[in-house]
Design an enzyme around this catalytic site. Sequence first.
Site, PDB file in Angstrom:
ATOM      1  N   ASP A 212       3.248  18.831  40.840  1.00 56.41           N
ATOM      2  CA  ASP A 212       2.515  17.586  41.013  1.00 56.41           C
ATOM      3  C   ASP A 212       3.468  16.474  41.453  1.00 56.41           C
ATOM      4  O   ASP A 212       4.578  16.359  40.921  1.00 56.41           O
ATOM      5  CB  ASP A 212       1.838  17.229  39.682  1.00 56.41           C
ATOM      6  CG  ASP A 212       1.101  15.919  39.721  1.00 56.41           C
ATOM      7  OD1 ASP A 212       0.080  15.842  40.425  1.00 56.41           O
ATOM      8  OD2 ASP A 212       1.542  14.972  39.049  1.00 56.41           O
TER       9      ASP A 212
ATOM     10  N   GLU B 295       3.411  19.435  46.014  1.00 63.66           N
ATOM     11  CA  GLU B 295       2.575  18.334  46.464  1.00 63.66           C
ATOM     12  C   GLU B 295       3.556  17.311  47.043  1.00 63.66           C
ATOM     13  O   GLU B 295       4.273  16.642  46.287  1.00 63.66           O
ATOM     14  CB  GLU B 295       1.785  17.734  45.306  1.00 63.66           C
ATOM     15  CG  GLU B 295       0.826  16.645  45.757  1.00 63.66           C
ATOM     16  CD  GLU B 295       0.030  16.053  44.608  1.00 63.66           C
ATOM     17  OE1 GLU B 295      -1.194  15.927  44.744  1.00 63.66           O
ATOM     18  OE2 GLU B 295       0.636  15.713  43.573  1.00 63.66           O
TER      19      GLU B 295
END
Length: 679
Positions: A338, A374
């Site tokens: 993330d 990401e």
Amino acid sequence: MNQAYQVSNGSSFPLGATVTEHGINFAVVSEDAHQLYLCLFAPDGKEQEPLPFINKHKGIWHMEVLGLKEGQQYGLRAKGDFKPEQQLLYNEQKLLIDPYAKELSAKLIWHEDQAAITKEGQVHQSDSAHCVPKSIVRDIKPLSERPARVNVTPSSRALYELHVKGFSKNLPIESELQGTYLGVISSAGIEHLKKLNITTIQLMPCFSFMTERHLQQLGLNNYWGYNPISFFAVEPSYAIKDPITEFQQMIDGLRQAGFEVILDVVYNHTAESELDQSSVCYRGLDNARYYRHKDGQYLNYTGCGNCVDTYSPTSIRLICDSMRYWVEIMGVDGFRFDLGVDLGRTDHEFSAKSPLLQAILQDPVLSETCLVMEPWDIGPNGYQVGQFPRGFLECNDQYRDSVRRFWRGDRGSVPEFATRLMGSRDYFHKGQKSALNSVNYITYHDGYTMKDLVSYHHRRNLANMEENRDGHGDNISQNFGAEGETDDKEIQEKRLNQQLCYMATLLLSQGTPHILGGDELSHTQQGNNNAYCQDNEITWQHWQDANSEITDARKVIQDTISTLMTLRKTYPILAEIRLEDDPLYQHTSADKIHWLNEHSEAMSIENWADDQRRFIALTLTPSDHSNTFWIVFYNDDSPLSVPFPDANSDLKVLYQTPGLSIASNELHCAYRGVFIGRF
């Protein structure tokens, strides 16, 4: 010293609490503390007199406490300077979680007594032991006879994003299994996943996490889990009894069923949030080293109140140790990171050669796992798609937006659409990276589901209690004439066809596809495109009691996924073409590609420049010339007939959406659709 316990020097390695022959060894990083204390808790929950650590070596406090056994509950207290302007927030009134604790006694719930500093900048005097989970000594080993890691061919890899609770909460299984790790591997869960023919399960966060203060005050819960308090402890709310063992069983069960399993991990921030919120772990031990800061202020590159300083050796070691634990002990096969740009920052700027990224790629264990980034955060130069080292796959939002625009019928969308189909070589450059580095997706957890993408023009996030201000404002969506659910059969058919076009495009594109769990069930979140705080029927997948239209739609979508996944596995050229002008493949024989217009003629410069173009096709021929594949994309609803590229060859239909058919050496398009055939 507490005379009830005997202590010895112990060892500074490994970090955390380790069961020894004579007791428990404790080793904790706290470089700036003047003194660190071990707080042991009796079975009745009463805190005993603190034991001061007796050794400090290279910033690591350590000692062995004799006679202690596995299952002992403990916490830490740190004594040191309280100088907020220097990011020093030592406060002995605050009980602290061991960053390396493998299990916590309870789920962390925010309480104002957890703060180390008041809003006025003074020492917060309240003791926090009553509202901080205790660390538990656990001696965790891999389960015996663990299934071998599934060897997934990169060109066949397809990610399926799964939320443990959302996937299993409504499954037709025993009630105690619903919403749990073990529910995921129930016979019903495994059967469904295997039918899709996908290769890789991407689990949403399973680190122990906390609901944010503002959500708690609104009576909502953090559902997604992107707010961790521990990088080792397993989230307990998905377990029946023992979260550690049950997580391991889930991983092994998925492996046994033939799946690769990667875990979505949040190493960019923690649940301690802003400076005046919780001091329950890192902030109380080494705030100045765990978190990024400048001029006495946190650098909030995550939007979550803090961001982990991944340029600090303390954090680098913590993250790499955590990753190895989840691979070697818990059994996962890789990670999705993330807000991964924070992991690639040095002092403040992003660099592909940052210490943490290089540490991961040189590690003989971690470098062999599936690593998905990401590639952004909200800090300076926070958008870095295509800029990570080759060992990382990267989520490609350019693909998402381009495909949505094409199928919405935006003018001038064909050239970029073609670029995305071929692996986004403007970001993942030839000679440097394979197209497989691009993780292509149309829907992700943070946005519309695919059903909502074809049903809503406008987000409906009122349930989040932020006056509908949160979530993406521009979703590049299309509702086909009605906002939200409708009984209009014509609109329902158009919406289903659009979902099939999306899914077929995704699985016929060069790169690594990502499917949002629930899209194959035509799952709707009622227009909510930021459902991070909806732990309810909005987010839980529905399996039963669907009407016949939904049941039929689900079957068609699932058959599309399964069929096209079979094609990707059978014909690798559909995922990774090897062209002669790409130095990455100069050692192999070259495949061929030709772009065609609606007359099956080579695309001209004028064709590419036509901003009203609604049709694009291509042929792919592998180097051995064993087949030629004809792939067609048409985004208009006016009838169109297209001649075969090779009228003298037999064409076998491999897949087509409902409005397309073959007759008299022509492809007839009654309305928008996708087609692939083989000559």
